[in-house]
Each structure stands twice: as C-alpha cells, then as structure tokens.
Write an enzyme that holds these catalytic residues in place. Structure first.
Site, short mmCIF file in Angstrom:
data_model
loop_
_atom_site.label_atom_id
_atom_site.label_comp_id
_atom_site.label_asym_id
_atom_site.label_seq_id
_atom_site.Cartn_x
_atom_site.Cartn_y
_atom_site.Cartn_z
N ASP A 262 0.86 -1.18 0.00
CA ASP A 262 0.00 0.00 0.00
C ASP A 262 0.90 1.23 0.00
O ASP A 262 2.12 1.15 0.17
CB ASP A 262 -0.94 -0.03 1.22
CG ASP A 262 -2.17 0.85 0.99
OD1 ASP A 262 -3.20 0.62 1.64
OD2 ASP A 262 -2.10 1.76 0.12
C1 GLC Z 1 -4.32 4.28 -0.10
C2 GLC Z 1 -5.22 3.15 0.29
C3 GLC Z 1 -5.36 2.07 -0.75
C4 GLC Z 1 -5.25 2.68 -2.13
C5 GLC Z 1 -3.84 3.22 -2.27
C6 GLC Z 1 -3.62 3.89 -3.63
O1 GLC Z 1 -3.54 4.69 0.99
O2 GLC Z 1 -4.95 2.50 1.54
O3 GLC Z 1 -6.64 1.43 -0.54
O4 GLC Z 1 -5.50 1.69 -3.11
O5 GLC Z 1 -3.51 4.13 -1.25
O6 GLC Z 1 -4.40 5.03 -3.74
#
Ligand code: GLC
Length: 732
Positions: A262
């Site tokens: 993430d």
């Molecule tokens: C965010 C979220 C995740 C998302 C990623 C990209 O922090 O936790 O669900 O897909 O970043 O935007």
C-alpha cells in the site's frame, strides 16, 4: 509476447531496470517529465521516474497515450508502463459504495458494475484497479467500512469473487478488461479501537476462519494482484510478514501474481520500528515477498545496494520483475502498450445510458428499508410533501473514493423530485450537513462548516412540515467523513440534524427519514421519531433517480444489511456470528447480571446483519431436510416455502445459516452459508432449496487442521441473521 521472448527480455535487463519495474510512482510526483517536490523530498531522481514500472492515479486516454510513448522511448528496453488507480465503485459512472453493493446480496450485479467500471476506466487508459477490497468489517468507527461489502465472510467472498470476474473476464488482454488488485491483505478491517492504521490483534484461528476466506475467494477467482495492508498482524506489518505473504498467500492460497505494497507502507516499516533505515526496510520487504513498492523511497534508494552487497540475492529481484513483466504480457501491453486508451472510446462509453441504467439498478437494490410503520412508504403521490434536510439539494451523492467522477454528473434529489406529480412539493434545507463550526478534513482540503442562520432555516423547515401531509427528511453524514483516515469515536448524526428531526416530528407524525452514510450509525433517535427509515448509503451517479423510484413505490426496496447497525457505539465491534461464551444471555438486560451482557444497553444491535424490509410481507414454512444425517461426499437438501403474504410484489433474500453446536474449539452461534433472492407477486409462493455438503462445515480445529467434525448441526433459513426457523441434522 511468447514466454521464451519474455524470459530473454528479463535476461537482457540490467539490475537497475529490474528494480525499476518494482517501483510505482504517483502521478503528482512528476510534471512534464520532471519530478516535483514530494518526489524530490522522497529522494527520488529522474532516472527513478523513467525506469519505473508503473504509475499511480494517472488517468485520461490522451495523457496516458502520450506518457506511455515518452516513457517507452526512454526505457532502455522500451518496456511499457502499467497505469493503476483506485476504481472501487465505478470510474466516471459511479455505483453505490461497496458496503451498499453488499446489501444487494446480488453478486451478479456487482460483477456487472465491475465490468462497466473496467470498460470505462480502460477507455481512459488504465490497466489495473485497486479493487476489490475484501476486508471483513465489524467496527463502524473505522471510516473504511464503506469500501468493504460487510461483516460476513461468505457474502464478502461471493461479492469480491464476482468483482474480480467483472474486472478481469477470462482474458486480461481483451478490450474492456482490467487487472484487479485485491486489498488490503490482511485483516486491515479490524484495527484496535476502530482507528485507521492501528494495530490488529487477531488469533490465528479468527484470522484464518473469519478474515481470510474472502481474500481466498478473490485469489481463486484469479485476481492479478494483491496489495499488502498498513496494519500489523501479531505485531508484524503485513509488508514485512513473510508468514502472511509466503506461507499463507503464496503457498496455501496459491497466489502467483504480483504483490504491491500500500501507499508508502515500506517506508512505514521505519515508523513501526521494525526497520532502522531504508536498507533494512527493503530487505524485510523483498524477503517477505513484496514485488512493487508503491510511492516510497525504499526500493528506489536501497534495494540495489543490498543486491550489490550480496545481502539480497538477485534471484529475488528477478522473480519480482518476472511477475511484473508477466502481468504486462497478460494485459497484451507489449503488442498494444496503450491497450484500450482512446479519447473517442471515452466519449462513447463514459456515463453512457447503459452504464447509468446499471448504476440506477445497483442503487435501487442497495437501499435498505429499516422501518415502515403504517406503510408510511411509499410516499403518497396524491398528497402534499415537505422535502426537508441538507441532502435534498446536493449532488454530492458519490462515495469518498469516487475520485475520477464529477459531482455534476449526479442529479440532486430536488431536481428529480420536483418533476414528480405531487399536488404540492416544497423544499427546505432545515440545517447544515454537519454541525456549524466543525471541521471537515477532506482528501485535499479542510473546511469549517459555516451555516449563517440556523434558527431561521429550522423555523422555515418546521413551518413547511406543519402544513404538509407527509415529510421526507434527507439527512446523513458528510461524504468526506467516511473513507480512509476517517475514523469516528461517535456514531450519531450531527446534533443539528437530530434537532431538525425532533422539531419536524413534533409537528407532523408522517416522517420518513432517508439517510446517506458510509457506515452504520447509531440511529436510535431516528428510530424514535421517524415512521419510516430508508438507508441510501452513498448511492452514486443515479442515486437520486433510484431514490425517487423506491420512495414512490415504482420499485420496492430489496436491500438487506451487509453490516449491522449497532444500538450504540458502545457495542462495536459487533457481528452476528459471535461465540456463545460461557455465560450466554437472552432477556431483559436491565434485570440481570453475571452474564455476558451490559447493564445499560442490550447485546443485540438495533438492526442486525441480513435485515431489511420491503413494501410487502413474506411468510416462511418450517425448514424441511431430506435427511437427518450427512456424510462426507453426500448432499443434504434444506428447503422452505416462501410466500408473499402482502399486497405488493416484492423480492425476498432467503438466507441460510448453519450452526455447529459443539466442536473441539468454540463455534459461532451461526454462519451464513447461502442466500437466494426470490421475486414474488402478491399471494405467490416458491420452494427454495439449499444444498448442504460436508465441506461447508469445515473450520480450523484444535490442531489447526481445516476439517469438519462429526456431531449435531442446526440449519436456519429465514429473512435475516436472527431467524429461529430451524432444522437439525448430524454429521456422521
Ligand atoms: C491508499 C489506500 C489504498 C489505495 C492506495 C492507492 O492509501 O490504503 O486502498 O489503493 O492508497 O491510492
């Protein structure tokens, strides 16, 4: 590209190139080919940009075609870039938030929504969506419950597998298909205190039996990618958790695709205190099995040093790069680097009538009718109506993650309702959408709620309510108070809305409350003052039209709660499939002690999982089983006859729950094992039969073996998770 050609490409790539493929850079990290402030702060250099294997949140056919051309020219082997973004409930045509889609209990509908989201987003040049989110949720204080399909492992598994099918189809290279990225692996939905990014404490058995099954279903459905979660499990952050990523995800679940972290999660290993520097964070992550570092300096700045120092074998880099190249190849990017990107296609498919129609159907099927005393709903089109509340005249009806859609795409409730043939329809805002003076901390801006003359607005609303035959109140939480980073300690509606509700109800008994929310709330006050309650969630682009049809009875509500509405925040986390405990309790909570109960509130939620009303009523025959003993390899049939005993057509969601009465470890009071939607005309009935087999009864026993155990089982078939319509059988 043939596999042998792909292998040759990998063999010709430099170490820098291979590591480059493992780096994902967000769109706002560069402008006109040069890195911007945040990227430079992160220590990235221009080479990191041109060697990167994927970009995040860059959208638009023309922009992506141009960027792909530039990047491929500069990439030493002209390897195409992957474009990824969060398309979690539609791209430009927006559907209800996933928690609402879960209430449809309609996996096929979720699959259709995902297909359309894929068609639209690939026309805009995307290759991967960070969806489905399969996190099990039991705590409405966590702002991200809106992104989940709810509190039940079986329902979540059905819905997330359907979304993977809808996104990917059977061939990623096919036009209109996008790679899915299952998230957040694993257990992210159970943070202590419901506080986002917080510690998760789950026993291995609870993790395996409750939280992992839905992820497993998405892996079995073939998801191309999996995203690691921010949280720790057993005090180990997921991105550094070798047991989770290798033993569970790769070996037990058989996942062979790409694992991406993430956002910045590798760098957060330093905050967690398990990595002293970038090098240690890189070592832990690559050894755990993270293939792509999303938006952090860890892989860009530290991975090559570890390989050069012989600390990380180059084989790990080769394996990660190989998975990424394979994904690009499955998407057909070597032959067609821009896949479906086309400005012409965008014009044609984005928000097209067919997509809007599916969005409307999804919204209609996601609404949940919680109360309807005296058939207050449907609204009487021959009587006057006062439409009061802050949600009547706003187009902000899309979920917080609908970041690529425009609010202008949504009609307001007022725009739709004023066209309806009520003899008299009047509107009043009545109060602000959040208490004046509170701060709404949105994704990219913080604003203070300012509402000039609350007393005047309230008086106007009460005046309308007094003179109308019926009142429709549209209330709810502000859209930006749900989603990532939006944890709440309280679950009540804003004070100003509760005051409006009370003062309107004091002058008119016929009050319907429609409310918009990204999470279950404490709605005891709404239950007390409203005769009818409809949960609209965040319904998306066609939410207003869908609401008009449901509130006026053109279509009956059919949603069933995918997540319980608690009696109050003191009950959460709460879920229907709890253990019995050594001191089970049923009865008047005010008169007992020394049981597993509260002295001041009931154990039961205000509205339980699976619950929902419609504009008719249904009767269930007792459960009949075609045999009372079941053996492995056999099938037991459990049946009920469902009858529409009301005056209107309606759709019932017949739910099958099974209880394992005794086990080598404690077993849930009941677990959802099947559901069937049945549409019935007034007076019509239908026999519904579920098949029960031994494999449905398996769990992790006292020795952590995934198995069933002989003994007594109870079968419940009814309208929600509290049904006592029961049959019994034994497993031999
Ligand atoms: C965010 C979220 C995740 C998302 C990623 C990209 O922090 O936790 O669900 O897909 O970043 O935007």
């Amino acid at each position: 590209m043939r596999t042998d050609e792909l292998k040759r490409l990998l063999s010709e790539m430099s170490l820098e190139e291979k590591i480059g493929q493992m780096i994902q850079i967000p769109g706002y990290f560069f402008e006109d080919g040069h890195l911007t402030g945040p990227a430079l702060e992160m220590g990235l250099e221009n080479d990191d940009l041109y060697l990167a294997g994927s970009l995040l949140s860059v959208i638009g056919a023309e922009k992506i075609v141009s960027l792909q051309k530039t990047f491929m020219e500069k990439q030493p082997h002209h390897i195409p870039m992957l474009f990824m973004a969060d398309i979690i409930n539609g791209y430009r045509t927006v559907y209800p938030i996933p928690l609402a889609q879960g209430c449809s209990f309609d996996p096929n509908l979720a699959e259709r929504c995902a297909s359309v989201a894929a068609r639209e987003s690939t026309a805009s040049g995307l290759h991967v969506t960070f969806s489905p989110m399969a996190d099990l949720v039991r705590d409405a204080r966590w702002g991200r419950v809106m992104e989940s399909t709810g509190e039940d492992a079986y329902l979540n598994g059905e819905m997330t597998a359907a979304m993977v099918r809808g996104y990917q189809g059977s061939d990623l290279a096919e036009k209109g298909r996008i790679a899915s990225c299952l998230k957040h692996f694993a257990g992210y939905g159970a943070p202590d205190g419901g506080r986002d990014y917080n510690t998760v404490e789950l026993s291995p058995r609870t993790l395996l039996d409750d939280y992992l099954p839905a992820y497993q279903r998405a892996v079995e459905a073939g998801t191309a990618m999996v995203m690691t979660s921010f949280n720790t499990l057993d005090r180990i952050p997921s991105s550094a958790n070798k047991w989770l990523l290798q033993t569970i995800l790769r070996e037990q679940m058989g996942f062979e695709g790409v694992i991406i972290s993430d956002w910045g999660a590798l760098f957060e290993l330093l905050n967690h205190g398990i990595a002293a520097d970038l090098e240690e964070a890189a070592r832990l992550s690559i050894q755990a099995g993270v293939d792509i570092d999303m938006s952090s300096p860890v892989y860009p700045k530290a991975l090559k040093k570890l390989v050069d120092a012989g600390i990380v074998p180059v084989e790990l880099i080769d394996l990660a790069a190989w998975r990424i190249l394979e994904l690009k190849n499955k998407l057909g990017l070597f032959e067609n680097p821009c896949k479906d990107a086309s400005a012409e296609a965008e014009q044609k498919v984005l928000l097209c009538p067919e997509h809007r129609q599916i969005a409307q159907e999804a919204a209609e099927k996601s609404f949940v009718l919680l109360k309807n005393d005296g058939d207050t709903l449907p609204l009487d089109l021959h009587a006057s109506v006062a439409c009061i509340g802050p949600y009547w005249d706003t187009n902000k009806l899309k979920g917080a993650w609908s970041i690529f859609a425009e609010d202008e795409d949504c009609a307001t409730l007022k725009e739709v309702f004023e066209k309806l043939p009520f003899p008299s329809i009047q509107f009043a805002e009545g109060c602000a959408i959040a208490d004046p003076g509170t701060f709404i901390v949105a994704f990219r801006e913080t604003k203070e709620i300012d509402f000039p003359d609350p007393e005047k607005a309230l008086a106007e609303a009460v005046k309308l309510a007094r003179s109308a035959d019926q009142v429709a109140l549209a209330l709810g939480e502000h859209r930006e108070t749900t989603g990532e980073g939006a944890s709440h300690g309280n679950l009540t509606l804003p004070e100003c809305q509760l005051r409006l509700l009370k003062e309107v109800a004091a002058v008119n008994p016929n009050v319907t409350v429609v409310f918009f929310t990204g999470r279950p709330l404490d709605i005891r006050a709404v239950q007390q003052y409203a005769k009818a309650i409809l949960v609209a969630w965040m319904p998306g682009t066609e939410g207003a039209k869908a609401l008009a049809r449901v509130l006026t009875g053109e279509v009956a509500p059919s949603g069933r709660l995918s997540m319980a509405f608690p009696y109050c925040v003191g009950q959460v986390p709460i879920h229907y499939n709890q253990m019995r405990t050594g001191r089970p309790f049923h009865g008047d909570y005010r008169k007992e002690r020394f049981f597993s109960k509260y002295l001041d509130i009931p154990n039961e939620p205000l509205y339980p999982f699976g619950y929902g009303l419609t504009y008719t009523s249904f009767a269930y025959s007792p459960v009949t089983l075609d045999q009372t003993a079941l053996r492995a390899g056999e099938t037991l049939h459990a049946s009920v006859r469902v009858t529409n005993t009301g005056k209107r057509a309606g759709t019932e969601t017949v739910q099958l729950y099974i209880r394992d009465v005794a086990g080598s470890v404690t077993r849930p009071l009941r677990e959802l094992k099947g559901f069937r939607k049945v549409a019935l005309e007034p007076g019509a009935s239908q026999e519904i039969t579920f098949e029960i087999t031994e494999d449905m009864l398996r769990f992790h026993d006292i020795h952590m073996n995934f198995t069933s155990e002989p003994g007594a089982f109870e079968v419940y078939i009814g309208p929600d998770s509290t049904t006592e319509n029961k049959g019994t059988f034994t497993l031999q």
